[in-house]
Design a protein around this motif. Structure first.
Motif, mmCIF file in Angstrom:
data_model
loop_
_atom_site.group_PDB
_atom_site.id
_atom_site.type_symbol
_atom_site.label_atom_id
_atom_site.label_comp_id
_atom_site.label_asym_id
_atom_site.label_seq_id
_atom_site.Cartn_x
_atom_site.Cartn_y
_atom_site.Cartn_z
ATOM 1 N N VAL A 1 -52.567 23.936 -71.577
ATOM 2 C CA VAL A 1 -52.406 25.057 -72.510
ATOM 3 C C VAL A 1 -53.286 26.233 -72.082
ATOM 4 C CG1 VAL A 1 -52.879 25.823 -74.866
ATOM 5 C CG2 VAL A 1 -51.697 23.660 -74.482
ATOM 6 N N VAL A 2 -54.512 25.917 -71.691
ATOM 7 C CA VAL A 2 -55.426 26.975 -71.263
ATOM 8 C C VAL A 2 -54.852 27.710 -70.050
ATOM 9 C CG1 VAL A 2 -57.632 27.345 -70.096
ATOM 10 C CG2 VAL A 2 -57.556 26.048 -72.217
ATOM 11 N N VAL A 3 -54.302 26.948 -69.116
ATOM 12 C CA VAL A 3 -53.741 27.577 -67.915
ATOM 13 C C VAL A 3 -52.561 28.479 -68.298
ATOM 14 C CG1 VAL A 3 -52.479 27.132 -65.776
ATOM 15 C CG2 VAL A 3 -54.506 25.781 -66.332
ATOM 16 N N ILE A 4 -51.681 27.957 -69.170
ATOM 17 C CA ILE A 4 -50.531 28.768 -69.590
ATOM 18 C C ILE A 4 -51.008 30.035 -70.295
ATOM 19 C CG2 ILE A 4 -48.526 28.842 -71.122
ATOM 20 C CD1 ILE A 4 -48.186 25.841 -70.625
ATOM 21 N N HIS A 5 -51.937 29.855 -71.211
ATOM 22 C CA HIS A 5 -52.446 30.983 -71.987
ATOM 23 C C HIS A 5 -53.040 32.039 -71.066
ATOM 24 C CE1 HIS A 5 -54.758 33.099 -75.165
ATOM 25 N NE2 HIS A 5 -53.835 32.599 -75.992
ATOM 26 N N SER A 6 -53.839 31.610 -70.111
ATOM 27 C CA SER A 6 -54.478 32.597 -69.248
ATOM 28 C C SER A 6 -53.450 33.273 -68.352
ATOM 29 C CB SER A 6 -55.596 31.957 -68.429
ATOM 30 O OG SER A 6 -55.124 30.803 -67.788
ATOM 31 N N THR A 7 -52.428 32.499 -67.921
ATOM 32 C CA THR A 7 -51.380 33.134 -67.111
ATOM 33 C C THR A 7 -50.688 34.221 -67.929
ATOM 34 O OG1 THR A 7 -50.987 30.870 -66.374
ATOM 35 C CG2 THR A 7 -49.560 32.566 -65.475
ATOM 36 N N LEU A 8 -50.360 33.880 -69.166
ATOM 37 C CA LEU A 8 -49.694 34.871 -70.018
ATOM 38 C C LEU A 8 -50.576 36.097 -70.211
ATOM 39 C CD1 LEU A 8 -47.984 32.641 -72.740
ATOM 40 C CD2 LEU A 8 -46.908 33.962 -70.909
ATOM 41 N N ILE B 1 -54.945 12.158 -72.056
ATOM 42 C CA ILE B 1 -53.747 12.977 -72.169
ATOM 43 C C ILE B 1 -54.056 14.255 -72.948
ATOM 44 C CG2 ILE B 1 -51.447 13.082 -73.186
ATOM 45 C CD1 ILE B 1 -51.165 10.084 -72.577
ATOM 46 N N ALA B 2 -54.778 14.105 -74.072
ATOM 47 C CA ALA B 2 -55.126 15.269 -74.884
ATOM 48 C C ALA B 2 -55.948 16.269 -74.073
ATOM 49 C CB ALA B 2 -55.892 14.826 -76.127
ATOM 50 N N LEU B 3 -56.880 15.745 -73.306
ATOM 51 C CA LEU B 3 -57.732 16.613 -72.499
ATOM 52 C C LEU B 3 -56.900 17.367 -71.467
ATOM 53 C CD1 LEU B 3 -60.700 17.315 -72.325
ATOM 54 C CD2 LEU B 3 -61.017 15.438 -70.731
ATOM 55 N N LEU B 4 -55.998 16.638 -70.826
ATOM 56 C CA LEU B 4 -55.145 17.277 -69.824
ATOM 57 C C LEU B 4 -54.252 18.332 -70.466
ATOM 58 C CD1 LEU B 4 -54.084 14.421 -67.406
ATOM 59 C CD2 LEU B 4 -55.453 16.455 -66.932
ATOM 60 N N LEU B 5 -53.673 17.982 -71.633
ATOM 61 C CA LEU B 5 -52.808 18.936 -72.327
ATOM 62 C C LEU B 5 -53.577 20.218 -72.652
ATOM 63 C CD1 LEU B 5 -50.595 16.839 -74.775
ATOM 64 C CD2 LEU B 5 -49.907 18.136 -72.744
ATOM 65 N N THR B 6 -54.819 20.042 -73.101
ATOM 66 C CA THR B 6 -55.640 21.207 -73.418
ATOM 67 C C THR B 6 -55.767 22.107 -72.192
ATOM 68 O OG1 THR B 6 -56.904 19.746 -74.841
ATOM 69 C CG2 THR B 6 -57.826 21.922 -74.418
ATOM 70 N N LEU C 1 -65.202 16.545 -78.305
ATOM 71 C CA LEU C 1 -66.150 17.577 -77.891
ATOM 72 C C LEU C 1 -65.826 18.096 -76.489
ATOM 73 C CD1 LEU C 1 -69.454 16.183 -79.416
ATOM 74 C CD2 LEU C 1 -68.147 18.164 -80.151
ATOM 75 N N SER C 2 -65.284 17.223 -75.636
ATOM 76 C CA SER C 2 -64.877 17.697 -74.310
ATOM 77 C C SER C 2 -63.765 18.735 -74.453
ATOM 78 C CB SER C 2 -64.369 16.549 -73.441
ATOM 79 O OG SER C 2 -65.345 15.565 -73.333
ATOM 80 N N ILE C 3 -62.818 18.407 -75.336
ATOM 81 C CA ILE C 3 -61.717 19.341 -75.561
ATOM 82 C C ILE C 3 -62.260 20.636 -76.166
ATOM 83 C CG2 ILE C 3 -59.657 19.737 -76.963
ATOM 84 C CD1 ILE C 3 -59.033 16.711 -76.566
ATOM 85 N N PHE C 4 -63.173 20.476 -77.129
ATOM 86 C CA PHE C 4 -63.804 21.667 -77.703
ATOM 87 C C PHE C 4 -64.404 22.520 -76.610
ATOM 88 C CE2 PHE C 4 -68.066 23.348 -78.519
ATOM 89 C CZ PHE C 4 -67.758 24.412 -79.351
#
Ligand code: HEM
Lengths: 203, 338
Positions: free
Chosen positions: B324-331, B316-321, A171-174
């Motif tokens: 990705v968000v940072v890359i996406h917004s930069t693009l 790790i998953a949270l950080l990766l997300t 949910l945090s990721i969501f």
């Protein structure tokens, strides 16, 4: 005024505001509890627990507003996900977010009176609101009232603890993705404004 | 349409807990586990009692609620109530550690006459170390070290000789517990806590030792959230005794100012419970195997080491997300399209 739709009635907005706030509090205190140490800690364990418990209870009651609001009002229909062709629509939307969006391609599923969410939005909202949050609430309650659940033979704190943490991350990721995608609107801030005044601005 | 959805939803919500949890028949096993030793054998079957007849001399009075006594030359049977403190529960007595003792191993032979001689009541009882010190058979318990630690404890420091090992280890019923009951840790905890509560929740026994007013234990621990649950899952000594690596059960009870109050002492990656309450299990079963009763009975210490890998992957998953968000917004900014 044709390019606006009144999408977010006041109950959705107040539910959402409380929900978002409690969620942030829960994530913060949840992390603090999971990584408690005797020396350094963001907030003292006992305070974190109390705050986490209260925020969880508020979120639970608040969730009932969402649940019954969507059952009793028309807002629920936006969450109906048609399985047939669903995968194709998801892929289409995914392509838009990974490619089209950078080329200025048109939205594959423009928002209108009958379609509040695009397919990806719909699915993630559906999963998090009707699966994630309820599971979170149930596992949270078993951790909060271990004795009660013990009485009726549900003693598996190990499992609920696992699910609780797992879902916490999901949910945090969501939420990170959700908030970020809300910047993709008419303007970067327009979706946030709609969540305040109720009016969705169309592209 | 709508009605259907409502029913479906509610049914799902109600069903969820049952899908998720399997009821555990831990309770059914509890009684059995209690009677078995660590090898799972029923110890008691092999026991041969050799002193029962001799003990019956005492127990014909000391296991009854009243005594009947015919004095020499008397014509009438003398009847008297037995003081409840003097009544021995023979079942517990014959199942205790000292199951094959004669009463007169610890009490004077002269008790065989009745009325008992007045001066007998001042007799010294033998101490644990009188029998156990230096005996290699009991090396694992480390009696000498326990004695050393006990001498440092607040009870001995404040009350001296009137507080002996017997104050906690009932002369007649004491039974090792934490060692024998690793399959049923909750029962072991209850047993151990009842030792402390036999005084700290009982003004009569408490004031045998001191005239002070007995502090109300429940009140004094109100700061613990869900206190009944905590008292069921941890022992008093977890917070009140100084951990000693060479002992299974810490015996150095500290003054209250040194008691554990910080939650994170237990609720953290290096929980002190690993060195106390769970010590026996960890030493005997290894870190990664599950207790026999199934992992569903395992304690869940919030904030403990549990789910370490899960949390790492989650982070790790949270950080990766976020990446990705940072890359996406930069693009998005670079492409200036949306
Ligand atoms: C600070 C955090 C949050 C912010 C800034 C935020 C922002 C927004 C915005 C701007 C919208 C309107 C756009 C849309 O309909 O997609 C929205 C809708 C929504 N948000 Fe959030 N949100 C947050 C946290 C959450 C959380 C934690 C959840 C659920 C766990 C959530 C669930 C939803 C749902 C289900 C909707 C659609 C509501 C409806 O119209 O029925 N949001 N959010």
């Amino acid at each position: 005024m044709k390019d606006r739709i009144y999408f977010y009635p006041i109950w959705v907005r107040s539910w959402h505001a409380i929900n978002a706030l409690m969620f942030l509090v829960l994530i913060f205190t949840g992390f603090s509890i999971q990584y408690a140490t005797t020396s350094v800690s963001w907030i003292r364990f006992d305070r974190a627990v109390v705050v986490h418990d209260i925020a969880g209870l508020i979120l639970t009651f608040n969730y009932l507003i969402f649940l019954f609001g969507n059952i009793l009002s028309d807002n629920g229909r936006f969450y109906r996900f048609t399985l047939k062709g669903g995968l194709n629509r998801l892929i289409q939307q995914f392509h838009f977010y990974t490619m089209g969006i950078f080329k200025g391609a048109p939205y594959p599923f423009p928002i209108n009176k009958y379609r509040k969410f695009n397919p990806l939005q719909k699915l993630t909202y559906l999963l998090s609101m009707y699966l994630g949050i309820p599971l979170m609430i149930i596992t949270g309650l078993t951790l909060y009232f271990p004795a009660v659940f013990n009485l009726i033979g549900l003693t598996s704190l190990v499992i609920s603890d696992l699910i609780h943490i797992l879902l916490g991350y999901f949910l945090s990721i969501f939420m990170v993705i959700h908030v970020y995608f809300c910047t993709i609107g008419h303007t970067v801030t327009s979706n946030f404004k709609s969540m305040l005044n109720g009016w969705h601005e169309l592209h | 349409m709508k009605k259907k959805r409502v029913i479906l939803l509610l049914a799902l919500l109600l069903l969820l807990p049952f899908i998720l949890y399997t009821p555990v028949s831990v309770r059914a096993q509890e009684g059995q586990a209690a009677r078995k030793d660590s090898t799972g054998k029923d110890k008691h079957k092999e026991r041969v009692y050799t002193n029962k007849t001799e003990n019956n001399v005492c127990l014909k009075c000391h296991s009854k609620t009243h005594i009947e006594y015919m004095a020499e030359g008397a014509t009438k049977v003398y009847k008297q109530k037995m003081f409840s403190e003097c009544i021995i529960d023979t079942n517990l007595f014959y199942n205790a550690n000292h199951w094959n003792f004669k009463c007169t191993d610890c009490h004077s032979d002269e008790y065989s006459t009745f009325p008992h001689k007045g001066e007998l009541r001042f007799e010294e009882k033998p101490g644990c170390l009188d029998c156990h010190a230096g005996d290699p058979q009991y090396a694992q318990f480390n009696f000498e070290k326990i004695d050393e630690e006990f001498k440092k404890s607040i009870h001995f420091q404040r009350q001296g000789g009137s507080f002996s090992c017997w104050a906690c280890h009932d002369g007649h019923y004491y039974k090792i517990n934490a060692r024998n009951r690793q399959e049923n840790i909750l029962a072991a905890i209850e047993y151990d806590n009842n030792i402390c509560l036999s005084c700290h929740a009982n003004i009569q026994k408490y004031q045998l030792i001191t005239n002070k007013v007995n502090p109300n234990i429940l009140q004094k621990h109100e700061w613990l959230p869900n206190q009944p649950n905590h008292f069921k899952h941890v022992r008093c000594i977890e917070c009140h005794a100084q951990v000693n690596d060479s002992l299974m059960v810490a015996h150095n009870i500290q003054p209250k100012s040194k008691a554990v109050k910080k939650c994170a002492e237990c609720h953290s990656g290096n929980s002190r419970l690993m060195a106390s309450l769970y010590k026996y299990q960890l030493e005997n079963q290894g870190k990664y195997s599950l207790p026999e009763s199934g992992f569903t009975n395992e304690p869940v210490i919030i904030g403990g080491k549990r789910n370490g890998l899960l949390k790492l992957l989650g982070n790790i998953a949270l950080l990766l997300t976020i990446v990705v968000v940072v890359i996406h917004s930069t693009l998005r900014i670079v492409s200036k399209k949306n």
